[in-house]
Design an enzyme around this catalytic site. Sequence first.
Site, mmCIF file in Angstrom:
data_model
loop_
_atom_site.group_PDB
_atom_site.id
_atom_site.type_symbol
_atom_site.label_atom_id
_atom_site.label_comp_id
_atom_site.label_asym_id
_atom_site.label_seq_id
_atom_site.Cartn_x
_atom_site.Cartn_y
_atom_site.Cartn_z
ATOM 1 N N GLY A 45 4.283 -5.686 3.672
ATOM 2 C CA GLY A 45 4.503 -6.601 4.784
ATOM 3 C C GLY A 45 3.128 -6.567 5.581
ATOM 4 N N LYS A 56 -1.403 -1.518 5.722
ATOM 5 C CA LYS A 56 -1.663 -1.036 3.786
ATOM 6 C C LYS A 56 -1.271 0.521 4.878
ATOM 7 C CE LYS A 56 -5.073 -3.595 2.442
ATOM 8 N NZ LYS A 56 -6.420 -4.074 2.460
ATOM 9 N N ASP A 93 17.711 -0.247 3.321
ATOM 10 C CA ASP A 93 16.198 -0.547 2.841
ATOM 11 C C ASP A 93 15.936 0.713 1.248
ATOM 12 O OD1 ASP A 93 15.411 -2.377 1.162
ATOM 13 O OD2 ASP A 93 13.261 -2.453 1.358
#
EC number: 2.7.11.21
Length: 682
Positions: A89, A92, A202
């Site tokens: 999001g 990188k 997650d």
Amino acid sequence: MELLRTITYQPAAGTKMCEQALGKACGGDSKKKRPQQPSEDGQSQAQVTPAAPHHHHHHSHSGPEISRIIVDPTTGKRYCRGKVLGKGGFAKCYEMTDLTNNKVYAAKIIPHSRVAKPHQREKIDKEIELHRILHHKHVVQFYHYFEDKENIYILLEYCSRRSMAHILKARKVLTEPEVRYYLRQIVSGLKYLHEQEILHRDLKLGNFFINEAMELKVGDFGLAARLEPLEHRRRTICGTPNYLSPEVLNKQGHGCESDIWALGCVMYTMLLGRPPFETTNLKETYRCIREARYTMPSSLLAPAKHLIASMLSKNPEDRPSLDDIIRHDFFLQGFTPDRLSSSCCHTVPDFHLSSPAKNFFKKAAAALFGGKKDKARYNDTHNKVSKEDEDIYKLRHDLKKTSITQQPSKHRTDEELQPPPTTFAKSGTSAVENKQQIGDAIRMIVRGTLGSCSSSSECLEDSTMGSVADTVARVLRGCLENMPEADCIPKEQLSTSFQWVTKWVDYSNKYGFGYQLSDHTVGVLFNNGAHMSLLPDKKTVHYYAELGQCSVFPATDAPEQFISQVTVLKYFSHYMEENLMDGGDLPSVTDIRRPRLYLLQWLKSDKALMMLFNDGTFQVNFYHDHTKIIICNQNEEYLLTYINEDRISTTFRLTTLLMSGCSLELKHRMEYALNMLLQRCN
């Protein structure tokens, strides 16, 4: 925020070369810049379509081109940025080399322009704060973080084999042994996180990274949070939609159980190649999750189905703990490799055992410990029973003989019967303190054996003490000869109840050998070969003059001929109660359905005490470090318990040791125990 949210592998580093002088150290390449590939697996927090991969289209994402040479302003260290590993999001992820020592990191680079708003910057700071304190073999290591004018840099452990998402993309599905291999490591890392009161929130294939040695590391703490009490839990929906749990969808907050739910989704996906709640539209996906409704293909084996179903229980309280998961039959009844070849990233592994002996013992293990009920199971595919199958069946048949009598005790001279002076031993402690290594030669000091066998010919043929000892010896030897080398005790820990000797007293220079069982039964094997037990109620006595011939009477009203022996029995009981401590941490559980245990034979060498019981239970206590080995048979399955120097016990199925191996300290003790058993009549 998402850490290594997605891993997009770029075959060629797609940016300008370093200065010529630094070219080699950087490992850069001079190929033309390629267009960025879309992300392969992980989805961003804002993703809405669970089924299709999400493509990030932030072409201004990283702002100006990031320089190839990056300098940490606080330390002056120079780093060379390499190829893109993945993107998420805000950031990188790049390969990054420390030019002082050529150490390679995975560097997460976040442009300040992407986290300009205070709440965005808070997310990054929280992620750094949570991740930097974590240190575990199966958690991606956080090394360093710094900022310059343009970016924030987070240096993390480099995992050269990318993520589980890449492996599954190449392989489509994984084998059960591989799933056990990876899940063990995920559970290990996750258990550590939960112990630190951190929820991952997650868990998915794209967040399990694999290093050069094929070890798994849990990563990406962008959505991680501290565990809060139920009433203070955040109600926000976060994480990858497919792996959201019903309670998170219903805004009831995220707890440890929500991570377990995600683990169930991960296991399902590994075995079947698709997530359990994948549908064509988001609304339907959420409905399926709320109802815990998914299909369980018949191709899955029963233990795998059961474990997945328990982890995907609609009610969080019904889900297993991480310890329950590792103790589940899926792990205990199946083979788990110690390591995987890197070829498993793209090719199905071959776990075939090449040696005929190992093949035989693997089949024997299935027959002995797998609860197979009859010989017919082995004849399904063969019209003629092979010699190997007959051997296995005979071995299993021997193991079922648990009602034991014994061979007549040898008449000994007074000289042979004279033990060292009276020795009272505290929970396996003996006057003999021997610091030498446990070796092969067994120096016997003293022994005792239950009286002569009954006249029944069947008893002599089938149920002699020799049969009990031979059966235990055969199983122990089979395990030792066929188990692989390993450097640690297996992770399996069974919670099971069985009887074992917690205290003992050798008073054989006068009366005999006394012991207390874990259910508080006290037994004495007298020098004349008779055995007497005082039951836990301290009111009932069982007397065995010969095996299988039991007299029962009240302790307060013993027949005249037994009064003196009952007095000695009570003396032993009182002495052990008052003076000795328990020799381990195993729970004291009484199972009234199991037969009463009584001692058939005890034997002392210069290093250890061996005890063999009527139901095949076999215990060896080592004097010098107070370690103990207990082997017992439950439901046609052999269990081995090891009590270490700190009196902490671990119980395994012998099949687990057979498949996984064990540490040298345990192996040496098993070998010595086997030698005591084999040389017990010498």
